[in-house]
Scaffold this motif. Structure first.
Motif, PDB file in Angstrom:
ATOM      1  N   MET A   1       1.001  -1.200   0.187  1.00 18.54           N
ATOM      2  CA  MET A   1       0.033  -0.447  -0.169  1.00 18.54           C
ATOM      3  C   MET A   1       0.944   1.155   0.008  1.00 18.54           C
ATOM      4  SD  MET A   1      -3.355   0.549   0.280  1.00 18.54           S
ATOM      5  CE  MET A   1      -4.033  -0.800   0.588  1.00 18.54           C
ATOM      6  N   LYS A   2       0.343   2.121  -0.744  1.00 25.40           N
ATOM      7  CA  LYS A   2       0.989   3.382  -0.589  1.00 25.40           C
ATOM      8  C   LYS A   2      -0.083   4.642  -0.079  1.00 25.40           C
ATOM      9  CE  LYS A   2       4.960   1.683  -2.921  1.00 25.40           C
ATOM     10  NZ  LYS A   2       5.922   1.241  -2.353  1.00 25.40           N
ATOM     11  N   ALA A   3       1.063   5.835   0.205  1.00 27.24           N
ATOM     12  CA  ALA A   3      -0.228   6.716   0.245  1.00 27.24           C
ATOM     13  C   ALA A   3       0.633   7.778  -0.793  1.00 27.24           C
ATOM     14  CB  ALA A   3       0.731   7.550   1.716  1.00 27.24           C
ATOM     15  N   LEU A   4      -0.045   8.082  -1.207  1.00 24.93           N
ATOM     16  CA  LEU A   4      -1.018   9.479  -2.136  1.00 24.93           C
ATOM     17  C   LEU A   4      -1.002  11.050  -1.996  1.00 24.93           C
ATOM     18  CD1 LEU A   4       0.403  10.310  -5.833  1.00 24.93           C
ATOM     19  CD2 LEU A   4      -2.169   9.360  -5.739  1.00 24.93           C
ATOM     20  N   PHE A   5       0.189  11.472  -1.942  1.00 24.40           N
ATOM     21  CA  PHE A   5       0.073  13.158  -2.184  1.00 24.40           C
ATOM     22  C   PHE A   5      -0.180  13.992  -2.836  1.00 24.40           C
ATOM     23  CE2 PHE A   5       1.141  17.478   0.072  1.00 24.40           C
ATOM     24  CZ  PHE A   5       0.080  17.785   0.565  1.00 24.40           C
ATOM     25  N   ILE A   6      -1.064  14.773  -3.363  1.00 23.24           N
ATOM     26  CA  ILE A   6      -1.196  15.514  -4.564  1.00 23.24           C
ATOM     27  C   ILE A   6      -1.849  16.744  -4.000  1.00 23.24           C
ATOM     28  CG2 ILE A   6      -1.887  16.114  -6.518  1.00 23.24           C
ATOM     29  CD1 ILE A   6      -3.024  13.402  -6.513  1.00 23.24           C
ATOM     30  N   ALA A   7      -1.052  17.540  -4.719  1.00 19.86           N
ATOM     31  CA  ALA A   7      -1.065  19.465  -4.205  1.00 19.86           C
ATOM     32  C   ALA A   7      -1.410  19.956  -5.048  1.00 19.86           C
ATOM     33  CB  ALA A   7       0.414  20.142  -3.775  1.00 19.86           C
ATOM     34  N   TYR A   8      -2.466  20.582  -5.311  1.00 26.82           N
ATOM     35  CA  TYR A   8      -2.909  20.845  -6.966  1.00 26.82           C
ATOM     36  C   TYR A   8      -3.357  22.561  -6.809  1.00 26.82           C
ATOM     37  CZ  TYR A   8      -6.899  18.771  -6.413  1.00 26.82           C
ATOM     38  OH  TYR A   8      -8.238  18.051  -5.492  1.00 26.82           O
ATOM     39  N   ASN A   9      -2.714  22.847  -8.328  1.00 27.81           N
ATOM     40  CA  ASN A   9      -4.445  24.249  -8.540  1.00 27.81           C
ATOM     41  C   ASN A   9      -5.463  24.062  -8.469  1.00 27.81           C
ATOM     42  OD1 ASN A   9      -5.841  26.736  -9.426  1.00 27.81           O
ATOM     43  ND2 ASN A   9      -3.909  27.362 -10.187  1.00 27.81           N
ATOM     44  N   MET A  10      -6.145  24.561  -7.939  1.00 30.60           N
ATOM     45  CA  MET A  10      -8.271  24.316  -7.279  1.00 30.60           C
ATOM     46  C   MET A  10      -8.825  24.065  -9.029  1.00 30.60           C
ATOM     47  SD  MET A  10      -9.382  25.918  -4.612  1.00 30.60           S
ATOM     48  CE  MET A  10     -10.594  25.606  -4.641  1.00 30.60           C
ATOM     49  N   THR A  11      -7.150  24.906  -9.805  1.00 33.39           N
ATOM     50  CA  THR A  11      -8.078  24.891 -11.566  1.00 33.39           C
ATOM     51  C   THR A  11      -8.216  23.725 -11.571  1.00 33.39           C
ATOM     52  OG1 THR A  11      -6.326  25.363 -11.754  1.00 33.39           O
ATOM     53  CG2 THR A  11      -7.994  26.829 -12.172  1.00 33.39           C
ATOM     54  N   LEU A  12      -7.263  22.722 -11.305  1.00 27.72           N
ATOM     55  CA  LEU A  12      -6.958  20.919 -12.001  1.00 27.72           C
ATOM     56  C   LEU A  12      -8.083  20.044 -11.566  1.00 27.72           C
ATOM     57  CD1 LEU A  12      -3.073  21.571 -12.433  1.00 27.72           C
ATOM     58  CD2 LEU A  12      -4.705  21.432 -13.833  1.00 27.72           C
ATOM     59  N   THR A  13      -8.181  20.802 -10.798  1.00 29.95           N
ATOM     60  CA  THR A  13      -9.526  19.550  -9.689  1.00 29.95           C
ATOM     61  C   THR A  13     -10.276  18.549 -11.023  1.00 29.95           C
ATOM     62  OG1 THR A  13      -9.838  21.724  -7.874  1.00 29.95           O
ATOM     63  CG2 THR A  13     -11.010  19.769  -8.332  1.00 29.95           C
ATOM     64  N   ASP A  14     -10.990  19.027 -11.920  1.00 29.27           N
ATOM     65  CA  ASP A  14     -11.894  17.757 -12.496  1.00 29.27           C
ATOM     66  C   ASP A  14     -10.482  17.127 -12.986  1.00 29.27           C
ATOM     67  OD1 ASP A  14     -14.305  19.198 -12.351  1.00 29.27           O
ATOM     68  OD2 ASP A  14     -14.781  20.255 -13.556  1.00 29.27           O
ATOM     69  N   ARG A  15      -9.388  17.555 -12.784  1.00 31.33           N
ATOM     70  CA  ARG A  15      -8.762  16.324 -14.037  1.00 31.33           C
ATOM     71  C   ARG A  15      -7.933  15.759 -13.092  1.00 31.33           C
ATOM     72  NH1 ARG A  15      -4.877  19.979 -18.177  1.00 31.33           N
ATOM     73  NH2 ARG A  15      -4.604  18.214 -19.113  1.00 31.33           N
ATOM     74  N   ILE A  16      -8.188  16.026 -11.998  1.00 33.20           N
ATOM     75  CA  ILE A  16      -7.031  15.299 -11.014  1.00 33.20           C
ATOM     76  C   ILE A  16      -8.272  13.973 -10.285  1.00 33.20           C
ATOM     77  CG2 ILE A  16      -6.617  15.232  -7.892  1.00 33.20           C
ATOM     78  CD1 ILE A  16      -4.521  16.783 -10.472  1.00 33.20           C
ATOM     79  N   ASN A  17      -9.653  14.436 -10.478  1.00 34.95           N
ATOM     80  CA  ASN A  17     -10.404  14.027 -10.047  1.00 34.95           C
ATOM     81  C   ASN A  17     -10.963  12.594 -11.148  1.00 34.95           C
ATOM     82  OD1 ASN A  17     -11.208  14.874  -7.630  1.00 34.95           O
ATOM     83  ND2 ASN A  17     -12.904  16.161  -8.539  1.00 34.95           N
ATOM     84  N   ARG A  18     -11.073  12.693 -11.994  1.00 36.80           N
ATOM     85  CA  ARG A  18     -11.576  12.036 -13.170  1.00 36.80           C
ATOM     86  C   ARG A  18      -9.584  11.449 -13.462  1.00 36.80           C
ATOM     87  NH1 ARG A  18     -12.976  15.783 -17.090  1.00 36.80           N
ATOM     88  NH2 ARG A  18     -10.993  15.928 -17.214  1.00 36.80           N
ATOM     89  N   THR A  19      -8.108  11.629 -13.216  1.00 37.07           N
ATOM     90  CA  THR A  19      -7.083  10.790 -13.414  1.00 37.07           C
ATOM     91  C   THR A  19      -7.459   9.730 -12.265  1.00 37.07           C
ATOM     92  OG1 THR A  19      -5.391  12.180 -13.997  1.00 37.07           O
ATOM     93  CG2 THR A  19      -5.067  10.197 -12.865  1.00 37.07           C
ATOM     94  N   LEU A  20      -7.730  10.085 -10.934  1.00 37.38           N
ATOM     95  CA  LEU A  20      -8.222   9.284  -9.880  1.00 37.38           C
ATOM     96  C   LEU A  20      -9.430   7.931  -9.867  1.00 37.38           C
ATOM     97  CD1 LEU A  20      -7.782  11.216  -6.805  1.00 37.38           C
ATOM     98  CD2 LEU A  20      -5.895  10.095  -7.653  1.00 37.38           C
ATOM     99  N   ASP A  21     -10.471   8.479 -11.009  1.00 31.14           N
ATOM    100  CA  ASP A  21     -11.596   7.906 -11.020  1.00 31.14           C
ATOM    101  C   ASP A  21     -11.068   6.824 -12.525  1.00 31.14           C
ATOM    102  OD1 ASP A  21     -12.663   8.860  -9.604  1.00 31.14           O
ATOM    103  OD2 ASP A  21     -14.191  10.011 -10.875  1.00 31.14           O
ATOM    104  N   THR A  22      -9.755   7.025 -12.823  1.00 30.26           N
ATOM    105  CA  THR A  22      -9.816   6.517 -14.548  1.00 30.26           C
ATOM    106  C   THR A  22      -8.907   5.287 -14.123  1.00 30.26           C
ATOM    107  OG1 THR A  22      -9.719   8.313 -15.930  1.00 30.26           O
ATOM    108  CG2 THR A  22      -8.647   6.391 -16.186  1.00 30.26           C
ATOM    109  N   ASN A  23      -7.674   5.193 -13.122  1.00 29.12           N
ATOM    110  CA  ASN A  23      -7.247   4.524 -11.735  1.00 29.12           C
ATOM    111  C   ASN A  23      -7.633   3.740 -11.138  1.00 29.12           C
ATOM    112  OD1 ASN A  23      -4.759   5.069 -13.887  1.00 29.12           O
ATOM    113  ND2 ASN A  23      -5.378   7.060 -13.689  1.00 29.12           N
ATOM    114  N   GLY A  24      -9.142   3.881 -10.088  1.00 33.63           N
ATOM    115  CA  GLY A  24      -9.399   3.426  -9.491  1.00 33.63           C
ATOM    116  C   GLY A  24      -9.539   3.160  -8.651  1.00 33.63           C
TER     117      GLY A  24
END
Length: 97
Positions: A1-24
């Motif tokens: 198991m790994k801990a994934l920490f992502i810090a990002y500009n809020m404008t990328l929220t939809d793209r980050i969420n899509r990346t997480l969803d796509t990768n399960g």
């Protein structure tokens, strides 16, 4: 198991969420308003009049076998949106409840 920490500009929220969803990656903890400043370049994200941009951060526990494809997708996103700002870090999880 790994801990994934992502810090990002809020404008990328939809793209980050899509990346997480796509990768399960279903479960995560979202910190919706976080401040930050890039390590090398970029403007601070402080939510002020002078520096109005804001960050969000996500902490997710991810199965080891999913990490290569997630990190590849995040690297691609970072390359496409360098002016927005994003960083991702991976740590080993040694125990959990």
């Amino acid at each position: 198991m790994k801990a994934l920490f992502i810090a990002y500009n809020m404008t990328l929220t939809d793209r980050i969420n899509r990346t997480l969803d796509t990768n399960g990656v279903r479960g995560y903890t979202l910190f919706p308003l976080t401040y930050g400043r890039g390590s090398h370049t970029g403007e601070p994200h402080m939510g002020t009049h002078t520096w109005p941009a804001m960050n969000a951060t996500i902490l997710a526990m991810v199965e080891d076998e999913k990490m290569p494809s997630i990190m590849d997708a995040l690297r691609k996103l970072e390359q496409e949106s360098q002016m927005q700002g994003m960083r991702a870090f991976v740590w080993n999880v040694t125990d959990q409840i």
